[in-house]
Design a protein around this motif. Structure first.
Motif: not given
Lengths: 386, 374
Positions: A348-377
């Motif tokens: 069973v696959v589960s997200l680590t803490e790092k994975g969780n952070n990564f995903t929430s930032i990526a999600l924020e990028y997808i919602i806001t669609n602002k380029d500067e969010k993905i730059e640092h990712l």
């Protein structure tokens, strides 16, 4: 190396440089095929000039042929302006018609014209050194070397004088006309230079090779740089290299010099096309593959983020759920695990803490669609690529 | 031989009949498939492919050592297809534009073909003569089996075209929509391109590498002027192509020293020129006439508006005024005055004009309602 051999290489190199310079601008202005049209449609001009002068190297012939070249451009543009056919069709209609007229003119006067369509189309560089320019009894060298030399000097002078204007009007027509440089004058200037170069070169290297010498070096260097000056320099370099190496290839195979020069041009282009950093085929395909995996990874992580139920996160279930094939699924899972974004417990696959952070930032990028969010990712979560 | 003699000989002479039939069939298939090339903005693809076919001919000869037409054309087909695919790859994978890609394939393949041809010519093999006929084509070398091959390919192309007509058509006009409908656009695209390449390769023997592109383009460009319907355009292009072939052959056979290829191309160009000028919908002549009529109409209305402006300020609308006062504004023309008189909107009396009751009402509805709207 004998004297004619050196002279042939010299002529080939000069022709290559003279063609490469207008070629760069034609390729950048998306008018590469105009050179093809001009190189064919100057035939009636050459034939008419030949009827009048009986000399293939007379300046009148070059002027007449260059005028035919410009007439071609004007005709093409006129047909485009009527809007009856699309632009490329206009090119395709004009030059075969003019070329046919030329062929028929030659055929009808075959008895008193020592002019061969094959010669016009293919050229014969090997004979160029035997046509000498004599002035008051002194041998000044091959005629075609002088003709092409003069054309090259004029081209260079115009290039240096109008470099800024050409650059602006090539990349931004609107800006250049706002600054007061007439795009029409620059356009027809470039067309005239191209016509004159094609005419000057056709006898030595033939109409088709002129096209190769104009387009291939420019296209090759366009894959390597986006700096105009560097592009010009590289084009000249590629042109001269292919001209000289092509000569020796022809020497070795005992075949047409024009043909082997374009073969060399083709080989150089093929190499660069495959292996150019950033813009070459292999680099582009590699980049596409990486991007595909990265997007897959992101989809995978988002899926995990969305589901808490164990059966949704079971490793076998993922395959059918996201509809991936086995290998792709494995690549993505491996990549995620290697980067410590997920942990696998009992299939069973589960997200680590790092994975969780990564995903929430990526999600924020997808919602806001602002380029500067993905730059640092990528910097924040350094990815090891498989 | 004169043209009438030619047509008399057409039914008795084997060679002449074969050549005429061959060029007619070739013109028809080229016109048919050329319509798709022109509408897909791939007009110059034909030029590139026909040049790209040359190394294939040379390689086929080098491998087999035989001058069998079908083998050589197979080689041409393969190298033409390689060229086409490379053009597609270049424009898709790199930032080189299609014109550069076409020019590159055209000149580089042709150059390589020339290298091979000259290499072959130096070989101690007496069989090589005549390969260069593919440069300019020689209709005279057509034999019955060549024409048969052309007919088979034409039939095949026609069958495939009718079978996939709907798909071809929709891809032509809206590629994105086609994709959303679930059609395999790549497959349709490659099918069309394959047949275009096939037609070009067939024509190499007759009109040659250099002029082949015109065979593809000219009939289609001419047909485009007469219709906005794809089926009519394809049919017309095929007819134009066939006629170019027949007339071209007739003219070149009736003169000495005229090769068939260039004459066919010139005949096709005449078709194009005629269509450009005289087609009723799009042609330049009728467009110019329409333009003139509109301008005259505009001038007439401007004159009427001016007259109306003057007449309004007078109690008697039909009070006569000098024609001279009309001179100082744009749009005044003797013809428009006469036309106004014909409509009985004004009366002319020597050097004076006067608005009639009818004219005043017409002008009032024309100009006053407009002002109301504003």
């Amino acid at each position: 190396m004998s004297n004619p051999q050196i002279e042939i290489q010299l002529i080939a190199a000069v022709v290559a440089i003279a063609c490469a310079i207008p070629g760069v601008f034609l390729v950048l202005r998306k008018m590469a095929l105009i050179s093809d049209a001009i190189s064919h449609s100057i035939l009636p001009g050459i034939v008419l000039g030949f009827f009048i002068t009986q000399d293939l190297n007379s300046p009148l012939l070059i002027i007449l042929a260059a005028i035919t070249g410009i007439i071609t451009v004007v005709l093409v543009e006129w047909i485009q302006k009527t809007g009856l056919v699309k632009e490329d069709t206009a090119i395709g209609l004009v030059f075969p018609a003019l070329f046919s007229i030329g062929v028929i003119l030659i055929a009808k006067n075959a008895n008193d014209v020592h002019l061969d369509v094959d010669a016009v189309l293919l050229g014969e560089l090997a004979f160029a050194p035997f046509d000498r320019l004599m002035m008051s009894g002194i041998d000044l060298g091959p005629k075609s070397l002088w003709v092409m030399g003069v054309i090259l000097v004029i081209t260079m002078m115009l290039l240096l004088l109008f470099f800024k204007e050409l650059k602006v009007s090539t990349f931004d027509v609107g800006l250049s006309s706002a600054l007061g440089f007439s795009p029409a004058i620059l356009h027809y200037g470039l067309m005239s230079i191209s016509s004159v170069t094609v005419v000057g070169a056709f006898e030595a290297v033939g109409a088709i090779l002129v096209v190769a010498l104009m387009i291939a070096p420019a296209a090759t260097s366009y894959l390597l740089t986006s700096d105009l000056k560097k592009m010009l320099m590289l084009s000249v370099l590629f042109g001269v290299f292919s001209a000289i190496s092509g000569y020796w290839l022809a020497h070795w195979l005992d075949a047409s010099i024009a043909g082997s020069i374009s073969t060399m041009l083709g080989l150089v282009f093929l190499m660069v096309y495959l292996f150019a950093p950033n813009k070459g085929l292999i680099a582009v395909m590699y980049r596409h593959k990486q991007q595909r995996i990265e997007v897959s990874l992101l989809t995978f992580l988002l899926h995990l983020n969305n589901h808490n139920e164990e059966e949704e996160r079971h490793i076998n279930h993922l395959q059918e759920h996201i509809n991936w094939q086995k290998i792709r699924a494995k690549t993505v899972v491996d990549l995620a695990e290697k980067n410590n974004l997920i942990s696998i417990n009992n299939q069973v696959v589960s997200l680590t803490e790092k994975g969780n952070n990564f995903t929430s930032i990526a999600l924020e990028y997808i919602i806001t669609n602002k380029d500067e969010k993905i730059e640092h990712l990528k910097d924040d979560f350094f990815l090891f690529r498989g | 031989m004169t043209i009438t003699e030619y047509f008399n000989l057409l039914f008795t002479d084997y060679t002449l009949r074969t050549i005429t039939l061959g060029t007619a069939v070739l013109g028809a298939i080229c016109g048919m498939l050329g319509s798709f090339a022109v509408l897909r903005k791939q007009s110059l693809l034909g030029d590139a492919i026909s040049h790209a076919a040359l190394p294939g001919i040379a390689v086929a000869f080098l491998i087999t050592g035989a001058k069998d037409t079908n083998t050589l054309l197979l080689g041409a087909l393969v190298s033409g297809l390689i060229g086409t695919l490379w053009i597609r790859g270049m424009t898709k994978k790199t930032h080189l534009k299609s014109d550069t890609a076409l020019g590159l394939v055209l000149s580089l393949f042709f150059g390589f073909g020339m290298l091979l041809l000259t290499y072959i010519q130096k070989q101690p093999n007496a069989n090589q003569a005549g390969l260069d006929k593919y440069l300019f084509g020689q209709a005279a070398t057509l034999v019955e089996s060549d024409v048969l091959l052309m007919l088979i390919v034409t039939g095949l192309a026609l069958a495939v075209m009718l079978l996939f007509w709907k798909e071809f058509k929709i891809l032509l006009f809206d590629a994105d929509y086609t994709k959303t409908l679930g059609f395999n656009t790549k497959f349709i695209d490659i099918t069309i391109t394959f047949f275009i390449v096939l037609a070009i390769v067939l024509g190499l023997q007759t009109v040659g590498v250099v002029l082949m592109s015109a065979m593809l383009l000219a009939p289609a460009a001419a047909a485009r002027q007469w219709t906005n319907k794809l089926s009519v355009m394809v049919f017309l292009a095929a007819v134009f192509g066939a006629f170019s072939g027949v007339f071209g052959t007739a003219i070149s056979a009736s003169q000495n020293n005229l090769s068939t290829g260039p004459v066919i191309v010139l005949v096709a160009s005449v078709f194009v020129l005629f269509s450009f000028i005289f087609s009723p919908g799009r042609g330049l002549l009728f467009r110019q006439l329409r333009f003139r009529r509109n301008r005259r109409d505009l001038e007439l209305k401007k004159t009427l508006q001016f007259m109306f402006g003057i007449a309004e300020t007078h109690a008697d609308i039909s009070h006569p005024h000098a024609i001279k006062i009309l001179n100082n504004f744009q749009g005044f023309a003797k013809t428009s005055l006469r036309e106004l008189e014909e409509k009985e909107w004004i009366t002319l009396n020597k050097q004076e004009w006067a608005l009639t009751e009818k004219g005043f009402v017409a002008a009032k509805t024309m100009f006053e309602t407009k002002e109301d709207n504003e």
